[in-house]
Design a protein around this motif. Structure first.
Motif, PDB file in Angstrom:
ATOM      1  N   CYS A 101      73.195 172.331 -32.060  1.00 41.69           N
ATOM      2  CA  CYS A 101      74.592 171.878 -32.205  1.00 41.69           C
ATOM      3  C   CYS A 101      74.693 170.366 -32.073  1.00 41.69           C
ATOM      4  N   ILE A 174      79.568 168.720 -26.767  1.00 39.07           N
ATOM      5  CA  ILE A 174      79.875 169.423 -28.022  1.00 39.07           C
ATOM      6  C   ILE A 174      81.365 169.722 -28.099  1.00 39.07           C
ATOM      7  N   GLU A 175      81.949 170.161 -26.994  1.00 38.74           N
ATOM      8  CA  GLU A 175      83.381 170.456 -26.969  1.00 38.74           C
ATOM      9  C   GLU A 175      84.205 169.197 -27.184  1.00 38.74           C
ATOM     10  N   SER A 178      83.608 167.919 -30.969  1.00 39.67           N
ATOM     11  CA  SER A 178      84.035 168.819 -32.048  1.00 39.67           C
ATOM     12  C   SER A 178      85.494 169.231 -31.945  1.00 39.67           C
ATOM     13  N   GLN A 180      86.379 171.811 -30.332  1.00 42.59           N
ATOM     14  CA  GLN A 180      86.325 173.258 -30.201  1.00 42.59           C
ATOM     15  C   GLN A 180      85.671 173.629 -28.872  1.00 42.59           C
ATOM     16  N   TYR A 182      82.746 175.389 -26.773  1.00 42.43           N
ATOM     17  CA  TYR A 182      81.315 175.546 -27.087  1.00 42.43           C
ATOM     18  C   TYR A 182      81.085 176.880 -27.786  1.00 42.43           C
ATOM     19  N   TYR A 185      82.265 176.849 -31.406  1.00 42.09           N
ATOM     20  CA  TYR A 185      81.431 175.984 -32.246  1.00 42.09           C
ATOM     21  C   TYR A 185      80.149 176.696 -32.642  1.00 42.09           C
ATOM     22  N   GLU A 188      80.893 179.501 -35.238  1.00 45.63           N
ATOM     23  CA  GLU A 188      81.296 179.026 -36.561  1.00 45.63           C
ATOM     24  C   GLU A 188      80.217 178.216 -37.279  1.00 45.63           C
ATOM     25  N   ASN A 189      79.338 177.566 -36.517  1.00 42.61           N
ATOM     26  CA  ASN A 189      78.375 176.661 -37.135  1.00 42.61           C
ATOM     27  C   ASN A 189      76.932 177.152 -37.120  1.00 42.61           C
TER      28      ASN A 189
END
Length: 270
Positions: A101, A174-175, A178, A180, A182, A185, A188-189
């Motif tokens: 990520c 990451i949160e 993005s 979003q 964690y 994310y 979805e990714n």
């Protein structure tokens, strides 16, 4: 993607065991090697070896998926595991997903590996001294017993010191970057694009997917128990550090996607 490949080879031999009995593994001191032979015979030998090892080491359940870029080379289960679509808790294999990520966000120019932690989490303790690359490499100076509530630099930076909190912090980055959670994310990714339908970021979804029964060993006796998922972020191991779940069939897809990725070089210093 060199960093991701290294992490995945470190974390993912793609054999996830439900429970190991305490004590000496009867195969611990043996060398697993085969003379030159046909590829099909090699995988038959691997299957035979693992079946015997599973019985002698008293594994409750085991699943294995071996892949190359294009094909599944071996897909088997042992013990009480019904299918290679049966999900297991991944433990620290989860960290490789968190690293992926981060690298996705690097490729999108949303994260710089050499940037300080404070660039993404302004209130982070020692955030002006720790880089993203150091968190990825466990060279941040943080300690193995710290969590998101009490982390600070206590070890020599630049020296490897394994600590779950590094990846708990990466989950928060990451949160932040993005916008979003964690969990969302990752789904979805990674999970959805790779059709990893038996993978999950929560206990509820893992249970829905058929998460295998877990055990604890009490004086040599395997006892069924409920998996202890983190109830908050202020724990020693968070979701981004150790609580994703997946089947070995899904992990095979995950590894194949990494094998297929283009080689990308990143300029970063530890």
């Amino acid at each position: 993607m060199k960093l991701i490949k290294s992490l995945c080879f470190l974390f993912c031999f793609v054999i996830i065991c439900g429970v190991f009995s305490f004590g000496m593994n009867p195969y611990q001191s043996q060398t697993f090697a085969f003379a030159e032979q046909s590829e099909s015979n090699v995988y038959n030998e691997i299957d035979s070896y693992l079946s015997d090892a599973c019985a002698k080491a008293h594994f409750s359940a085991m699943s294995i998926t071996i892949v190359n870029k294009e094909n599944v080379l071996l897909s088997k289960t042992y013990g009480d595991c019904e299918s290679t679509d049966t999900p297991f808790l991944l433990g620290s294999v989860s960290k490789s997903f968190t690293a992926l990520c981060i690298m996705q966000l690097v490729e999108q120019d949303k994260i710089n590996l050499n940037a300080k932690l404070s660039n993404y989490l302004p209130n982070a303790t020692d955030g002006n001294k720790i880089t993203i690359l150091q968190l990825l490499n466990h060279t941040s100076g943080l300690s193995e017993h710290q969590n998101l509530d009490n982390y600070k630099i206590v070890e020599k930076q630049g020296v490897h010191k394994y600590a779950n909190v590094n990846y708990s912090i990466l989950g928060k980055i990451i949160e932040s970057v993005s916008g979003q959670s964690y969990q969302d994310y990752v789904v979805e990714n990674i999970f959805e694009p790779l059709s990893m339908s038996k993978s999950a970021t929560s206990y509820e979804k893992a249970k829905e997917n058929g998460l295998i029964q877990t055990y604890e060993n009490w004086f040599g006796i395997n006892t069924k128990t409920t998996p202890k998922f983190p109830e908050s972020d202020n724990t020693w191991i968070t979701t981004s550090a150790g609580y994703l779940s997946a089947s070995t069939s899904d992990l095979g897809k995950y590894l194949q996607s990494i094998y297929a990725a283009e080689k990308v070089s990143y300029q970063a210093t530890a």
